[in-house]
Design an enzyme around this catalytic site. Structure first.
Site, short mmCIF file in Angstrom:
data_model
loop_
_atom_site.label_atom_id
_atom_site.label_comp_id
_atom_site.label_asym_id
_atom_site.label_seq_id
_atom_site.Cartn_x
_atom_site.Cartn_y
_atom_site.Cartn_z
N HIS A 39 0.84 -1.20 0.00
CA HIS A 39 0.00 0.00 0.00
C HIS A 39 0.87 1.24 0.00
O HIS A 39 1.91 1.28 0.66
CB HIS A 39 -0.90 0.03 1.25
CG HIS A 39 -2.20 -0.68 1.07
ND1 HIS A 39 -3.40 -0.02 1.01
CD2 HIS A 39 -2.49 -1.98 0.94
CE1 HIS A 39 -4.38 -0.89 0.85
NE2 HIS A 39 -3.84 -2.10 0.81
N GLU A 107 -5.28 -0.52 -7.54
CA GLU A 107 -6.39 0.28 -7.03
C GLU A 107 -5.95 1.74 -7.01
O GLU A 107 -4.79 2.05 -6.69
CB GLU A 107 -6.78 -0.19 -5.63
CG GLU A 107 -7.44 -1.55 -5.66
CD GLU A 107 -7.42 -2.26 -4.32
OE1 GLU A 107 -6.42 -2.10 -3.59
OE2 GLU A 107 -8.39 -2.96 -4.02
#
Length: 332
Positions: A39, A107
């Site tokens: 992330h 994403e």
């Protein structure tokens, strides 16, 4: 035969040093591998972390003995496929036979930060598979001692090779949440990764992956079929539900996530999550047997590697209880 149950190190939730300590603790309790999330931002501000996965994986490799990899990283936005290939090859050279490379289509939460255009899902998937081709060719060419070049729709690579390589290239696994991607993964890479979902959806993904593998003449039974399984365990059912709602409400979101760009947007959406939203998505229980039964169902569907993420901050207690009461009863 004992099941391959690993630990999911959630780098969006725990500082890097703590995540490495938890990975080592998991192994001491019988967990057999580590999947670390990649992330740039956490899902929500309260989760509070997002360390660089490649640095953490290097430390995980030094502190553990099992398999490990990013679950998953996205080549082509923050990092060119060549840079991802170099990072993966370096880990595989340092820890032979242990590192695998998990790739996904990405994403917006993590990938839009470099300011590039964020494409629609079909283009993202095509970009991912082109990146897979670049990485596979770099691995193969470098092992053969020759340069590789690439000029495709999404990526360019000047003639070069990876100068640090393991004797055997890392396995490449592709994340799939839909049947088309799963089938394509079966044809092109070594295995696939998905996350917890209703049994019928998981079974359909396994079926499509197997179809693709057989089309390519592969033995699907020996290919990695990997599941990241979210759960919430605590000493009481009430505490387990509180942990799910407070620490991992994104597990109950019923809206598409790939185009959401900010942790603060996720935070707003998460306020709508209610206990019923976890049904079929995340087992919430204080009973280890309930969790053991769910993990066993996933193994019986055909997954041969499962990495567990517990929603609460009670990671040490979770690892001890599951190592003692859950893992020994699971069958591959």
């Amino acid at each position: 035969m004992s099941a391959h149950i690993g630990y999911a190190a959630m780098l969006e939730r725990f500082p890097p040093a703590e995540a490495v300590e938890l990975a080592a603790l998991a192994e001491s309790h019988g967990f057999t591998g580590v999947m670390a999330t990649d992330h740039f931002q956490p899902w929500m501000p309260a989760q509070g972390q997002s360390s660089f996965v490649w640095s953490v994986l290097g430390a995980v490799g030094a502190r553990t003995r099992g398999d490990f990899g990013p679950g998953v990283t996205t080549p082509g936005y923050r990092m060119h496929p060549a840079a991802v290939a170099q990072a993966s090859a370096t880990l595989a050279a340092m820890y032979p036979g242990r590192h695998w490379l998990g790739l996904g289509s990405g994403e917006a939460l993590n990938e839009h930060v470099v300011g590039a255009y964020w494409p629609e899902a079909p283009e993202r998937i095509n970009r991912m598979f082109e990146a897979v081709d670049v990485i596979k060719r770099l691995f193969a060419g470098s092992l053969a001692g020759r340069d590789v070049r690439h000029s495709g729709q999404h990526f360019k690579l000047e003639s070069t090779r990876l100068w640090t390589m393991p004797e055997v290239a890392p396995e490449i696994l592709v994340a799939a949440s839909g049947p088309v991607t799963a089938r394509r993964a079966g044809r092109t890479v070594d295995g696939f990764i998905t996350t917890g979902a209703p049994a019928d959806k998981l079974a359909a993904l396994l079926t499509r992956f197997g179809e693709g593998a057989r089309e390519a003449g592969r033995n699907v039974s020996s290919m990695p079929k990997v599941l990241q399984l979210h759960l919430s365990w605590a000493a009481t059912d009430e505490e387990a539900m509180r942990n799910a709602l407070v620490e991992w409400p994104n597990g109950g979101l019923r809206v598409p996530r790939s185009d959401i760009r900010s942790p603060f947007e996720f935070e707003q959406l998460a306020r709508t999550v209610r206990p019923d939203d976890f049904e079929g998505r995340l087992v919430v229980s204080a009973d280890p047997d309930v969790h053991r039964a769910q993990i066993q169902r996933c193994l019986d569907l055909g997954f041969n590697r499962i990495y567990l993420h517990n929603a609460g901050r009670n990671q040490a207690e979770f690892l001890e209880v599951f190592g003692r009461d859950v893992l020994p009863g699971l069958r591959a």
